[in-house]
Design a protein around this motif. Structure first.
Motif, PDB file in Angstrom:
ATOM      1  N   TYR A 114    -101.724  70.142  71.310  1.00 30.04           N
ATOM      2  CA  TYR A 114    -101.122  71.473  71.298  1.00 30.04           C
ATOM      3  C   TYR A 114    -100.554  71.864  72.664  1.00 30.04           C
ATOM      4  N   ASP A 115    -101.336  71.709  73.710  1.00 32.31           N
ATOM      5  CA  ASP A 115    -100.897  72.177  75.034  1.00 32.31           C
ATOM      6  C   ASP A 115     -99.594  71.522  75.496  1.00 32.31           C
ATOM      7  N   PRO A 116     -99.477  70.187  75.481  1.00 30.22           N
ATOM      8  CA  PRO A 116     -98.206  69.597  75.944  1.00 30.22           C
ATOM      9  C   PRO A 116     -97.023  69.940  75.054  1.00 30.22           C
ATOM     10  N   ILE A 117     -97.249  70.081  73.748  1.00 34.82           N
ATOM     11  CA  ILE A 117     -96.146  70.423  72.847  1.00 34.82           C
ATOM     12  C   ILE A 117     -95.645  71.836  73.135  1.00 34.82           C
ATOM     13  N   VAL A 118     -96.571  72.771  73.351  1.00 35.91           N
ATOM     14  CA  VAL A 118     -96.170  74.144  73.662  1.00 35.91           C
ATOM     15  C   VAL A 118     -95.406  74.194  74.984  1.00 35.91           C
ATOM     16  N   ARG A 119     -95.888  73.464  75.970  1.00 32.10           N
ATOM     17  CA  ARG A 119     -95.195  73.442  77.267  1.00 32.10           C
ATOM     18  C   ARG A 119     -93.758  72.951  77.115  1.00 32.10           C
ATOM     19  N   LEU A 120     -93.548  71.936  76.274  1.00 35.16           N
ATOM     20  CA  LEU A 120     -92.242  71.314  76.149  1.00 35.16           C
ATOM     21  C   LEU A 120     -91.270  72.104  75.286  1.00 35.16           C
ATOM     22  N   THR A 121     -91.779  72.902  74.354  1.00 38.13           N
ATOM     23  CA  THR A 121     -90.897  73.468  73.329  1.00 38.13           C
ATOM     24  C   THR A 121     -90.734  74.984  73.368  1.00 38.13           C
ATOM     25  N   THR A 122     -91.536  75.704  74.148  1.00 40.89           N
ATOM     26  CA  THR A 122     -91.498  77.169  74.059  1.00 40.89           C
ATOM     27  C   THR A 122     -91.135  77.875  75.361  1.00 40.89           C
ATOM     28  N   ARG A 123     -90.781  77.127  76.390  1.00 37.97           N
ATOM     29  CA  ARG A 123     -90.580  77.725  77.726  1.00 37.97           C
ATOM     30  C   ARG A 123     -91.831  78.523  78.095  1.00 37.97           C
ATOM     31  N   GLU A 124     -92.957  77.861  77.957  1.00 43.14           N
ATOM     32  CA  GLU A 124     -94.248  78.528  78.099  1.00 43.14           C
ATOM     33  C   GLU A 124     -94.400  79.223  79.455  1.00 43.14           C
ATOM     34  N   ASN A 125     -94.042  78.556  80.528  1.00 45.34           N
ATOM     35  CA  ASN A 125     -94.200  79.173  81.845  1.00 45.34           C
ATOM     36  C   ASN A 125     -93.401  80.466  81.955  1.00 45.34           C
ATOM     37  N   THR A 126     -92.203  80.464  81.383  1.00 44.72           N
ATOM     38  CA  THR A 126     -91.341  81.650  81.466  1.00 44.72           C
ATOM     39  C   THR A 126     -91.907  82.813  80.677  1.00 44.72           C
TER      40      THR A 126
ATOM     41  N   THR B 238     -85.666  79.784  73.249  1.00 37.50           N
ATOM     42  CA  THR B 238     -86.379  78.542  73.535  1.00 37.50           C
ATOM     43  C   THR B 238     -85.830  77.428  72.645  1.00 37.50           C
ATOM     44  N   PRO B 239     -86.265  76.178  72.851  1.00 40.48           N
ATOM     45  CA  PRO B 239     -85.798  75.097  71.984  1.00 40.48           C
ATOM     46  C   PRO B 239     -86.181  75.257  70.517  1.00 40.48           C
ATOM     47  N   LEU B 240     -87.145  76.127  70.199  1.00 44.47           N
ATOM     48  CA  LEU B 240     -87.589  76.285  68.816  1.00 44.47           C
ATOM     49  C   LEU B 240     -87.302  77.661  68.228  1.00 44.47           C
ATOM     50  N   GLY B 241     -86.661  78.549  68.983  1.00 43.69           N
ATOM     51  CA  GLY B 241     -86.383  79.878  68.461  1.00 43.69           C
ATOM     52  C   GLY B 241     -86.537  80.932  69.538  1.00 43.69           C
ATOM     53  N   THR B 242     -86.547  82.190  69.129  1.00 42.17           N
ATOM     54  CA  THR B 242     -86.603  83.308  70.060  1.00 42.17           C
ATOM     55  C   THR B 242     -88.037  83.796  70.231  1.00 42.17           C
ATOM     56  N   MET B 243     -88.545  83.664  71.447  1.00 45.04           N
ATOM     57  CA  MET B 243     -89.879  84.163  71.777  1.00 45.04           C
ATOM     58  C   MET B 243     -89.735  85.632  72.178  1.00 45.04           C
TER      59      MET B 243
END
Length: 218
Positions: free
Chosen positions: A21-33, A205-210
């Motif tokens: 879960y953690d690496p996928i979220v980092r790569l796909t959701t602009r998690e840091n932002t 983000t790469p998967l939609g609008t956060m």
């Protein structure tokens, strides 16, 4: 939501995927932002009681505890496997987080327990009925004057964001994500008795609008 383990959806829908879960979220959701924006929005005061609802593997809980060390952070989740990962991460990070096992619709806390309730990438796992029950519980556990802060998938800002969000819907389910993609969360928050409901950010983000939301209990 019934308090039965089979009723909740793990972070990536399947238990075997939780460890990724953690690496996928980092790569796909602009998690840091989006989490940096969320942390700035939450901004708990010293000695505030903060609940990370649906904390999962506790990335947000740990960031809260490290960024605001004078606040008391509690992470609640129904997934024992995700909680175990979160506890291990918090221990290695030296973060003081109290972890509790429980469901969002039946929280194991007294009324008016928290100054802040926060949630990241959790509401899109809930059906409309579960969202309503969870928001009602949030209002119950918030202190008067307390605040709710949410970061989750929201109404797409353009056609491309709508198209890529289909990937999330195919993984997490169309029923649970429908309220998010239609932009219904603010209305549902208000219907639960919370006020000053507003959208504070929309991040593509790469998967939609956060989308980030904020509300308060009067």
């Amino acid at each position: 939501m019934n308090r039965r383990d089979e009723q909740y959806i793990p972070p990536l829908r399947y238990h075997l995927l939780t460890r990724f879960y953690d690496p996928i979220v980092r790569l796909t959701t602009r998690e840091n932002t989006f989490k940096r924006a969320l942390l700035q929005q939450i901004a708990p005061r010293p000695h505030d009681q903060v609940l990370d609802l649906g904390c999962g593997t506790a990335t947000l809980s740990i960031s809260l505890a490290k960024t605001f060390p004078l606040a008391a952070v509690t992470g609640l989740d129904a997934d024992i496997n995700a909680l175990a990962i979160g506890q291990n991460k918090a221990r290695h990070a030296g973060a003081s987080v109290n972890f509790e096992h429980g469901f969002s619709s039946h929280m194991p806390f007294p009324d008016a327990s928290f100054d802040r309730v926060v949630s990241s990438l959790f509401f899109h796992h809930l059906t409309s009925m579960e969202k309503a029950a969870t928001l009602s519980e949030i209002r119950r556990v918030l202190k008067p004057g307390g605040e709710l802060h949410i970061a989750d998938w929201g109404k797409p800002t353009n056609i491309l964001m709508r198209a890529v969000f289909l990937t999330v819907q195919m993984l997490d389910g169309f029923e649970t994500t429908d309220d998010n993609v239609r932009g219904r969360l603010p209305t549902m928050i208000g219907e639960a008795g919370l006020s000053e409901v507003r959208q504070t950010a929309a991040i593509n983000t790469p998967l939609g609008t956060m989308t980030l939301y904020q509300a308060a209990r009067q």
